[in-house]
Write a protein that holds these residues in place. Structure first.
Motif, short mmCIF file in Angstrom:
data_model
loop_
_atom_site.label_atom_id
_atom_site.label_comp_id
_atom_site.label_asym_id
_atom_site.label_seq_id
_atom_site.Cartn_x
_atom_site.Cartn_y
_atom_site.Cartn_z
N GLY A 187 99.32 -56.52 61.17
CA GLY A 187 99.48 -55.45 60.36
C GLY A 187 98.55 -55.51 58.99
N LEU A 188 97.61 -56.26 58.92
CA LEU A 188 96.74 -56.52 57.68
C LEU A 188 95.98 -55.24 57.77
N ARG A 208 96.81 -52.33 57.69
CA ARG A 208 97.55 -51.08 57.11
C ARG A 208 97.24 -50.79 55.84
N GLU A 209 97.38 -51.77 54.91
CA GLU A 209 97.19 -51.25 53.32
C GLU A 209 96.99 -52.63 52.65
N ALA A 210 96.23 -53.71 53.21
CA ALA A 210 96.05 -54.69 52.48
C ALA A 210 95.55 -54.66 51.20
N VAL A 211 96.01 -55.15 50.10
CA VAL A 211 95.61 -55.21 48.70
C VAL A 211 95.52 -56.69 48.41
N TYR A 212 94.24 -57.20 48.12
CA TYR A 212 93.64 -58.42 48.17
C TYR A 212 92.81 -58.40 47.08
N ALA A 213 93.21 -58.48 45.92
CA ALA A 213 92.59 -58.17 44.55
C ALA A 213 91.43 -59.02 44.65
N GLU A 214 91.71 -60.50 44.79
CA GLU A 214 90.30 -61.38 44.80
C GLU A 214 89.15 -60.91 45.67
N GLU A 215 89.52 -60.36 46.81
CA GLU A 215 88.39 -60.04 47.63
C GLU A 215 88.18 -58.72 47.75
N ASN A 267 91.79 -52.81 48.38
CA ASN A 267 92.73 -52.27 47.63
C ASN A 267 93.09 -51.31 48.62
N GLU A 273 86.52 -49.52 42.39
CA GLU A 273 87.34 -50.65 42.81
C GLU A 273 87.09 -51.00 44.06
#
Lengths: 383, 469
Positions: free
Chosen positions: A18-19, A21-28, A31, A305
């Motif tokens: 399910g990644l 869908r809406e992964a928010v991974y600020a370091e990488e 958004n 962003e």
């Protein structure tokens, strides 16, 4: 044609984490992932995990091939952001393209209509083939039909965003690059490939190669990211040879561009750059457009962003603009909002298809932000 | 399902957020639990808030329709696979996030993922330092109802230890708030154990069978800036186990520590060592990968010194390969998902807790099972909270091979029984832990009484206490 069993095997690489869908991974820099999920009712079928489940069921005949059931597979821009985050060893966006090809007989009026238009008039817009060269009449210099460099204009620049075609020609001319334009330029076939009309795409590619060969060109320059990806990568994959293909931003980032941008007029403006999926994620051209924008006097480049490999899509790709134009525009509006958050007054991109859809997104948002193609930005400063 | 019921659902959440499309139902028939059979619901609804959830549950009660709440759909043990003919409530639209900086807490809606929360808190130099391995897709609320753990849990325990209160819609449609926020005059979440018994705890690890968690209030902490990454090698398992215990006794701020067998580490290295930039290393038979962290550099340095001393005193050696723990921690939101899916197999897992000193017994049992059932798999684990150790055995199968899948299912069931007999505990209600376990009969009867009282029509995840997957 693709092998159904092999495609099923690839689809089974999805473990449904399910990644996508809406992964928010600020370091990488992620958004969110799926622009369709974000801009629809948001059911599971809106994003890749659900689409893969539907694809498997359709290919294994567990789900009837009705228009409603295949709809999730075409409600996708194939932007590839899901592929960027996917922890498994496969490329979901590419597999969905193959699934579409395997389901080319499943009902989809929009896809069939696009294919018919390309076959009949060398463009998916329903315009006459001769309309594709009308923009040439507005130039104040002549463009030959044969030269070492061929400018492959693309259907969108030729028929919808003609400023891109004219400005590309103008910039190439002022850079001292001799170039030709075909008077019988076929569609590159990107829309055929993306919507699953692969057999038609192969035939079209052979036609493209023949006509380009007839110009005597040993280099192809494009201004459309979709044409670039198709001619550079898909043609090779289909076994159709072409001379080397360059995006105009790659050309202008070189020596020719340096001379041009030195003579550009200085004007203060803050711009942000939107990475077209076909130019960025698909073919890895991230820096050249930025280099050109930054080299223009008075231009300050600020990043959204999500940018480069994590950039959100404009919404136009994968046939979505034709399949569901309202959804495509909502996705574009989303991207325009992201652009506005940077404080930029202008969104620059390097694809007429992106420019066209982002402009629609700005209209939907009621935002007067300037959306321009990179060649138009350069041309404005030189004219 | 009767058309009128679907119409009533449309009346609650709006036409846009109700689907009976076969493709949509199919997509909700499964979750990330690839080792489990799916089941088609009749309808999926996407409410916007707790009030809409309450109305849906009241409707379901009137018609005695099974309901499966779901958010990220990332659970791995069949938790959100719906019932045939039932309603799935997709909670991902509940995206509120409110920070109570002075109370050192945050409240999030049931649709907020760990990645979203982490970004939100990063802007305030804060975090909730427990990260499940599916952080980029897993919601906080979903993780609370399975009581998950992951990086950060060695210091802070399972997610339960972070929870200060819950907003829950009971199966009969009442909305309750637990913790200090039960007092509507409270300034926010600041105390979990308020108004008597730990009602919050009733819902943690409940798989949502006692109510639908619609908001979670959590503790926040200042983000640590100082870390020490290291690997500690041991020839004997007792040394590795003791090392974990000693670091706890000495209050060393180990935020995440795993014990790897040499062969498992080699497997990971073959798969991802290069991608993670981990140098070729002559790994010990037993390796502890540990991340020490603190908000204060002086304490961190002191802790790191002491950890090395303990390692050497126990007869181990400091391996000085920081790349492994650094990769585990710095990329904690993605690394474990990558490690779980890079190899290409599908798998079942049997998450459970034991103790650090029982690590070797669990490992031996897992290897025994893999040999006996003739399947591939592995396990590793990490220290969790005060004195437990979290195991996550993976049992692999080829999805195109039903026989192999069946073997994995059998071993899963066997393993649950075996580790239970050796003192292991699950950290949530789960059907397979109650099946054929007479020692738990009294406990199960008590849980069933609670369930009957809260959910008289047994609409919410009705299968769990029947021992069905």
């Amino acid at each position: 044609m693709f092998d159904s069993d092999e495609v099923i095997e690839e689809l089974l690489q999805c473990r449904r984490c399910g990644l996508c869908r809406e992964a928010v991974y600020a370091e990488e820099g992620f958004n969110g992932i799926c622009p369709v999920w974000r801009n629809t009712s948001g059911f599971e079928t809106a994003y890749m995990r659900g689409k893969i489940m539907v694809a498997l069921a359709l290919l294994e005949n567990r789900l009837d091939k009705t228009a409603d059931n295949v709809r999730p597979l075409f409600e996708c821009t194939l932007c590839g952001n899901c592929t960027q985050i996917c922890p498994a060893e496969f490329q979901p966006n590419k597999i969905i393209e193959q699934v579409r090809a395997l389901l080319s007989d499943a009902p989809n009026d929009v896809r069939d209509s696009l294919a018919a238009k390309v076959a009949a008039e060398d463009n998916p817009y329903g315009e006459t083939a001769s309309a594709k060269t009308k923009w040439l009449e507005e130039l104040d210099f002549d463009v030959p039909e044969r030269a070492d460099t061929i400018y492959f204009v693309g259907c969108t620049s030729a028929l919808r965003t003609t400023d891109v075609a004219k400005d590309t020609a103008w910039v190439l001319h002022h850079a001292g690059i001799e170039f030709a334009v075909m008077r019988n330029e076929p569609c590159c076939g990107s829309v055929l490939l993306r919507t699953g009309k692969r057999e038609e795409a192969v035939k079209n590619a052979e036609r493209v190669a023949e006509r380009i060969a007839a110009t005597g060109a040993n280099r192809i320059v494009v201004s459309c990211a979709g044409c670039y990806k198709t001619l550079k990568e898909d043609f090779a994959e289909m076994g159709v040879d072409l001379p080397p293909v360059l995006h105009v931003s790659q050309l202008l980032a070189g020596e020719a561009g340096e001379d041009l941008t030195r003579s550009a007029v200085e004007e203060s403006v803050t711009v942000t750059y939107h990475d077209p999926c076909h130019l960025g994620r698909e073919t890895g051209v991230y820096e050249e457009p930025r280099q050109i924008v930054s080299s223009l006097p008075g231009v300050t480049l600020v990043e959204m962003e999500t940018n480069r490999a994590q950039a959100m899509c404009c919404g136009a790709g994968g046939g979505l603009r034709s399949f569901d134009s309202d959804l495509a525009k909502r996705i574009a509006r989303d991207r325009i909002r992201e652009a506005r958050e940077t404080g930029a007054e202008m969104v620059v991109t390097a694809c007429p298809f992106c420019e066209h859809n982002l402009s629609e997104g700005a209209r939907l948002e009621g935002d007067a932000i300037d959306v321009v193609d990179i060649v138009s930005l350069v041309a404005r400063r030189l004219k | 399902m009767k058309a009128q019921i679907v119409n009533d659902l449309v009346g609650i959440v709006g036409d846009e957020f109700v689907s009976t499309q076969p493709a949509v139902l199919l997509a909700y028939s499964h979750s990330a639990s690839v080792g489990y059979e799916g089941a088609m619901p009749d309808v999926v609804v996407r409410p916007a808030n707790a009030e809409e959830v309450a109305e849906i549950l009241r409707l379901a009660n009137r018609h005695k329709i099974p309901v499966t709440p779901r958010s990220g759909g990332t659970s791995l043990q069949g938790e959100v696979i719906p019932r045939h003919g039932g309603i799935v409530i997709d909670l991902l639209r509940l995206k509120e996030m409110t920070l109570y900086e002075e109370l050192r807490s945050v409240r999030v809606g049931a649709g907020v993922t760990f990645g979203q929360l982490d970004k939100f808190l990063l802007g305030h130099d804060l975090w909730v330092p427990v990260y499940p391995e599916s952080s980029l897709a897993c919601t906080v609320a979903g993780n609370v109802v399975v009581n998950g753990a992951g990086p950060g849990s060695t210091k802070y325990g399972s997610i339960a230890e972070m929870v200060l209160g819950l907003e829950v819609v009971l199966p009969t449609g009442e909305i309750i708030q637990t913790g200090s926020e039960a007092n509507p005059n409270a300034p926010g979440p600041y105390l979990r154990y308020s108004f008597g018994p730990d009602i919050t705890g009733l819902f943690i690890g409940s798989l949502g069978m006692f109510g639908v968690v619609t908001a979670v209030s959590l503790k926040t902490f200042k983000r640590m800036k100082y870390f020490d990454y290291n690997t500690y090698g041991f020839d004997e398992y007792e040394q590795a186990e003791r090392f974990i215990i000693e670091t706890k006794h000495n209050e060393i701020n180990v935020i995440f520590a795993s014990i790897y067998e040499g062969q498992i580490l080699e497997f990971f290295m073959d798969m991802l060592g290069e991608e993670y930039g981990i140098p070729e290393t002559d790994w010990s038979p037993y390796t502890v990968s540990a991340i020490l962290g603190h908000v204060r550099e002086d304490i961190l340095q002191s802790d790191a010194r002491l950890a090395r001393e303990i390692c050497e005193r126990l007869g181990g050696s400091v391996l000085n390969v920081p790349e492994l723990p650094r990769g585990e921690w710095d990329r904690r939101l993605w690394t474990f998902a990558r490690a779980s899916y890079a190899h290409g197999w599908h798998w079942r897992t049997l998450y459970h807790h034991h103790t650090p000193s029982s690590w070797h017994r669990v490992i031996e049992k897992i290897w025994e099972g893999l040999d006996e059932f003739g399947i591939l798999g592995h396990t590793a684990g990490f220290a969790t909270g005060h004195s437990s150790f979290n195991f996550y055995p993976h049992l692999y199968f080829d999805p195109a091979d039903p026989e192999e899948k069946e073997k994995v299912k059998k071993m899963h069931s066997w393993l649950a029984r075996e580790v239970f007999e050796r003192g292991a505990v699950p950290f949530k209600i789960a059907p397979f832990w109650f099946k054929d376990v007479p020692e738990m009969d009294e406990y199960l009867r008590f849980v069933k009484r609670l369930k009957e009282e809260l959910d008289p029509n047994n609409i919410l995840n009705p299968h769990i206490l029947r021992g069905e997957e």
